[in-house]
Design an enzyme around this catalytic site. Sequence first.
Site, mmCIF file in Angstrom:
data_model
loop_
_atom_site.group_PDB
_atom_site.id
_atom_site.type_symbol
_atom_site.label_atom_id
_atom_site.label_comp_id
_atom_site.label_asym_id
_atom_site.label_seq_id
_atom_site.Cartn_x
_atom_site.Cartn_y
_atom_site.Cartn_z
ATOM 1 N N HIS A 1 0.835 -1.219 0.000
ATOM 2 C CA HIS A 1 0.000 0.000 0.000
ATOM 3 C C HIS A 1 0.864 1.261 0.000
ATOM 4 O O HIS A 1 0.435 2.308 0.473
ATOM 5 C CB HIS A 1 -0.948 0.039 1.213
ATOM 6 C CG HIS A 1 -1.626 -1.263 1.482
ATOM 7 N ND1 HIS A 1 -2.816 -1.617 0.898
ATOM 8 C CD2 HIS A 1 -1.248 -2.326 2.241
ATOM 9 C CE1 HIS A 1 -3.168 -2.834 1.301
ATOM 10 N NE2 HIS A 1 -2.223 -3.283 2.113
ATOM 11 N N SER B 1 14.498 21.343 -17.097
ATOM 12 C CA SER B 1 13.280 22.114 -17.274
ATOM 13 C C SER B 1 13.670 23.453 -17.876
ATOM 14 O O SER B 1 14.741 23.979 -17.583
ATOM 15 C CB SER B 1 12.606 22.317 -15.915
ATOM 16 O OG SER B 1 11.846 23.502 -15.925
ATOM 17 N N LYS C 1 16.053 21.316 -12.083
ATOM 18 C CA LYS C 1 15.358 20.060 -12.371
ATOM 19 C C LYS C 1 16.132 19.088 -13.232
ATOM 20 O O LYS C 1 16.820 19.465 -14.154
ATOM 21 C CB LYS C 1 14.042 20.364 -13.094
ATOM 22 C CG LYS C 1 13.071 21.158 -12.257
ATOM 23 C CD LYS C 1 12.265 20.273 -11.381
ATOM 24 C CE LYS C 1 11.101 19.722 -12.175
ATOM 25 N NZ LYS C 1 10.097 19.138 -11.314
ATOM 26 N N GLU D 1 9.245 7.990 -17.527
ATOM 27 C CA GLU D 1 7.890 8.547 -17.679
ATOM 28 C C GLU D 1 7.313 8.212 -19.051
ATOM 29 O O GLU D 1 6.147 7.836 -19.182
ATOM 30 C CB GLU D 1 7.910 10.068 -17.501
ATOM 31 C CG GLU D 1 8.108 10.497 -16.059
ATOM 32 C CD GLU D 1 8.246 12.010 -15.958
ATOM 33 O OE1 GLU D 1 7.223 12.676 -15.802
ATOM 34 O OE2 GLU D 1 9.377 12.520 -16.058
#
Length: 483
Positions: free
Chosen positions: A164, A291, A297, A304
């Site tokens: 979980h 970025s 970043k 992804e």
Amino acid sequence: MSTNQLDKKSEAWSALFSEPMSELVKRYTASVFFDKRLWLADITGSLAHAEMLAAQGIIGADDRASIERGMAQIRSEIEAGSFEWKLDLEDVHLNIEARLTQLVGDAGKRLHTGRSRNDQVATDVRLWLRSEIDLISDLLVELQTALVDVAEQNVEVILPGFTHLQVAQPVSFAHHLLAYVEMFARDAERMNDVRRRTNRLPLGSAALAGTTYPLDRERVAVTLGMVDEQGHPQVCQNSLDGVSDRDFAIEFTAAASLCMVHISRFSEELILWMSQNFGFVKIADRFTTGSSIMPQKKNPDVPELARGKTGRVVGHLMGLITLMKGQPLAYNKDNQEDKEPLFDTVDTLKDTLRIFAEMVGGQPNPATGQKEGGITVNAIAMEEAAKKGYATATDLADYLVKKGLPFRDAHETVAHAVKAATSHACDLSELPLTVLQGFNASIEKDVYECLSLRGSLNARNTLGGTAPAQVLSQIARHRVRLA
Ligand code: ARG
């Protein structure tokens, strides 16, 4: 028909048509701009067919020789990029046949004896997919090997295992990676299984009912390597099924979807692990991007995108399976729509596996031959995280069971201990012995061994467990399997 008449496909089937196809319909019905990638399979299938036609005395040996000569020339033209693909000729099959006839005359026109594009295309797709499955199987071995390599370096590295997404029990990082090795091993098994059913010959089914010529279909199957492990020819046994079956492609896309789902789960973990809040791993900069606005970043674009591309492959599975569902026997033009989803599935899966093998395991340094630039593991951050969240609570319960408590009572006792540790803002292992003894008098000093992360890990020493001894024996098993 003169040799250059085949320049237009409407002339490939005759005088029956009273008006030419409109440009729009031509574009709508043509497949050549995507199915031309089947060219090698098409030529290979045609050569096997011609060889058999000659062996059966259906065409002359001279015709067969002409066909081979013409096909060799076509092959070199395609390889050189000089072959002229014509939309007017609809698909890869008519394009190659028309050029063959242009090159060798009547022999080219004899090639299509006892054959239809229906059994031809089914054969081509199977031959093409078979070789792609072989490449995918190799890539699956590469990815598994990369994971085992990283696992081997991290047998003693502990991270929190989650259920979980809540800290559950400590596990070896190697054990965690080997879970993915199991998934990819099953993917490889599935690919192998799909390959068996893909490697069967439709050719000889002709349009749908078989043919009047005395074909030797088994001979063609053997020539094309469509044989089982014992070398027995594998031939589609029903002509209607032979031309219309695409379940091999659906099955392949299902296997590819599952493999992408495994990649996607791994991607999700990499993305989490790379975030500042976890800080467990880094992947090499070449798999990330910056970025345009936030200078600090480094985004995990490759994982992804892999997660995103999984949706696309699963979409292809839906597309293909829906394509089949309303089709009456036998061949229908609907089946031309099998190609783009199948091709894109293969391309996406191959690129993804290749990039993941490199991202995980790194690339060989040409100077040393050693692999470099794979994932970097932050063992300290993993271990720190494992210390949060009372990952060894189950171990304390097991300790009490060994002292004679029924498990349910031990569970309850530990819940109280966790509550106490929470209110002291410390770990279970940081509670003084006297405090622990307050929960159960049988607790002794040796409890701290089982409350340690390493003690917890070592204690799970059953087959498939996370104890380093078990993990090492799994690594050894995989090494033998992947060698
Ligand atoms: N391009 C077609 C396909 O991909 C080849 C078979 C065409 N057969 C036919 N009867 N129109 O399925």
